[in-house]
Design an enzyme around this catalytic site. Structure first.
Site, PDB file in Angstrom:
ATOM      1  N   HIS A  82      21.482 -14.420  39.846  1.00  0.00           N
ATOM      2  CA  HIS A  82      21.437 -13.112  40.505  1.00  0.00           C
ATOM      3  C   HIS A  82      20.861 -12.036  39.601  1.00  0.00           C
ATOM      4  O   HIS A  82      20.876 -10.865  39.962  1.00  0.00           O
ATOM      5  CB  HIS A  82      22.841 -12.742  40.987  1.00  0.00           C
ATOM      6  N   LYS A 124      34.850  -5.858   8.690  1.00  0.00           N
ATOM      7  CA  LYS A 124      36.318  -5.842   8.584  1.00  0.00           C
ATOM      8  C   LYS A 124      36.764  -4.910   7.463  1.00  0.00           C
ATOM      9  O   LYS A 124      37.719  -4.151   7.614  1.00  0.00           O
ATOM     10  CB  LYS A 124      36.852  -7.266   8.362  1.00  0.00           C
ATOM     11  N   GLU A 154      26.771 -17.471  13.571  1.00  0.00           N
ATOM     12  CA  GLU A 154      27.448 -17.399  12.269  1.00  0.00           C
ATOM     13  C   GLU A 154      26.921 -18.421  11.262  1.00  0.00           C
ATOM     14  O   GLU A 154      26.735 -18.106  10.093  1.00  0.00           O
ATOM     15  CB  GLU A 154      28.960 -17.579  12.448  1.00  0.00           C
TER      16      GLU A 154
HETATM   17  C1  F6R Z   1      34.954 -16.617  10.977  1.00  0.00           C
HETATM   18  C2  F6R Z   1      34.861 -16.423  12.409  1.00  0.00           C
HETATM   19  C3  F6R Z   1      35.256 -15.107  13.005  1.00  0.00           C
HETATM   20  C4  F6R Z   1      36.791 -14.955  13.084  1.00  0.00           C
HETATM   21  C5  F6R Z   1      37.181 -13.625  13.730  1.00  0.00           C
HETATM   22  C6  F6R Z   1      38.669 -13.451  13.910  1.00  0.00           C
HETATM   23  O1  F6R Z   1      34.858 -17.994  10.705  1.00  0.00           O
HETATM   24  O2  F6R Z   1      34.484 -17.327  13.080  1.00  0.00           O
HETATM   25  O3  F6R Z   1      34.703 -15.048  14.305  1.00  0.00           O
HETATM   26  O4  F6R Z   1      37.345 -16.015  13.798  1.00  0.00           O
HETATM   27  O5  F6R Z   1      36.669 -12.585  12.963  1.00  0.00           O
HETATM   28  O6  F6R Z   1      39.388 -13.757  12.738  1.00  0.00           O
HETATM   29  P1  F6R Z   1      40.653 -14.727  12.850  1.00  0.00           P
HETATM   30  O7  F6R Z   1      40.115 -16.006  13.429  1.00  0.00           O
HETATM   31  O8  F6R Z   1      41.138 -14.888  11.469  1.00  0.00           O
HETATM   32  O9  F6R Z   1      41.625 -14.061  13.755  1.00  0.00           O
END
Ligand code: F6R
Length: 320
Positions: free
Chosen positions: A221, A314, A205
């Site tokens: 393995h 998302k 990220e």
């Molecule tokens: C963004 C990040 C993502 C979110 C994941 C879940 O910084 O690291 O991996 O953590 O998309 O979102 P949340 O944490 O808000 O439930």
């Protein structure tokens, strides 16, 4: 706030104010820790620490929509979501309620907080306005307190990390320079696997770098046969994570892994956390990885805070 400042101030997130709900662990049949990505790793690290200190019930992490079928009477469920709007975790929350299970939440707000309040369920709130992965310390410290770890343990960890910042940054710069232009292969032992997985996600990220992790003894393995590929094996830098409290056979396997890679002409980086407890060593490794990821982002010229593809997925799912 800039990513480097957030990493430098990580230790401050480990000092939560009071009012954190406690989970009656001894009354439960088992515990489920739900969460995705930067929130999910919080449960993975906590699970390893809880089991290492002898908690005798099953502790499972869920990074998917459905809770496993055995999660019913007597189980407790913790939902960790920084935004409070992650669809997988909200689904876990609803399923837990349908199954009549007690639920605790760690979040900065969103739908999760709203739903939890509507149902009168305990919530540990974390400050708003950060990206989830940069709020790891806030979520983690609250979850540990919920699980019976003490404020002193967290304070000791925070002070230790504070004193380590200069050394961590220096070592991280060195590592970032080694990783530049390569795919990091992160090989962990069972006790260091959550920290290595955090490294993977942070490299993905923050540094926009593909990365791969595998865990001993399983990697002996299968994974090691991939090193036979003379064309591909040189595209990786190998990092070997281990902890002095790992099973002695896994420590032997870690040494053997180092030997085998050296025989192939590689110079793996061996990483052992600093500190006298597993909690400190894990926090140290995590803070080091966070530093490496933001410094490597700098070397490539990327903004560590920008994650457009995750946002796009998302958004597209929201309209699907
Ligand atoms: C963004 C990040 C993502 C979110 C994941 C879940 O910084 O690291 O991996 O953590 O998309 O979102 P949340 O944490 O808000 O439930």
């Amino acid at each position: 706030m800039k990513a480097e400042k957030l990493v430098e101030g990580f230790w401050q997130q480990l000092l939560p104010e009071g009012g954190i709900p406690r989970i009656p662990l001894s009354e439960l049949k088992g515990l489920v820790l739900c969460g995705m990505g930067g929130s999910g790793i919080v449960g993975s690290v906590a699970r390893t620490l809880l089991l290492k200190r002898g908690y005798e019930k099953p502790v499972v992490t869920v990074k998917d929509y459905d809770l496993p079928p055995f999660v019913k009477d007597g189980y407790g469920v913790v939902c960790v979501s920084y935004s409070g709007n992650t669809e997988e975790t909200l689904h876990n929350f609803r399923q837990a309620l349908e199954r009549g299970l007690p639920v605790w939440c760690v979040t900065s707000g969103g739908k999760l907080e709203k739903l939890a309040r509507e149902h009168g369920l305990p919530v540990a709130l974390v400050p708003k306005g950060l990206q989830p992965r940069f709020a790891f310390g806030y979520m983690f410290s609250r979850l540990l307190l919920m699980l019976g770890f003490t404020e002193k343990e967290l304070k000791d960890g925070a002070e230790f990390l504070r004193a380590e910042q200069d050394g961590l940054k220096k070592l991280a710069l060195n590592l970032a320079e080694r990783l530049y232009g390569f795919v990091p292969a992160l090989y962990a032992t069972p006790l260091t696997a959550p920290a290595a997985h955090r490294w993977k996600a942070q490299l993905n990220e923050n540094a926009k770098t593909p990365s791969h992790d595998a865990v001993l003894p399983e990697l002996h393995h299968n994974e090691l046969m991939g090193w036979s590929n003379f064309l591909l094996r040189d595209k990786f830098v190998y990092l070997l994570f281990k902890d002095p409290e790992d099973h002695e056979r896994n420590l032997l396997r870690a040494e053997l892994t180092e030997e085998l890679l050296k025989e192939l002409g590689h110079n793996p980086v061996v990483l052992e956390g600093k500190g006298e407890t597993l909690l400190k060593r894990t926090l140290w490794l995590i803070n080091l990885g966070d530093w490496v990821s933001v410094l490597l982002a700098g070397l490539y010229g990327y903004d560590p805070l920008s994650i457009p593809l995750i946002k796009q997925v998302k958004e597209r799912l929201e309209h699907a």
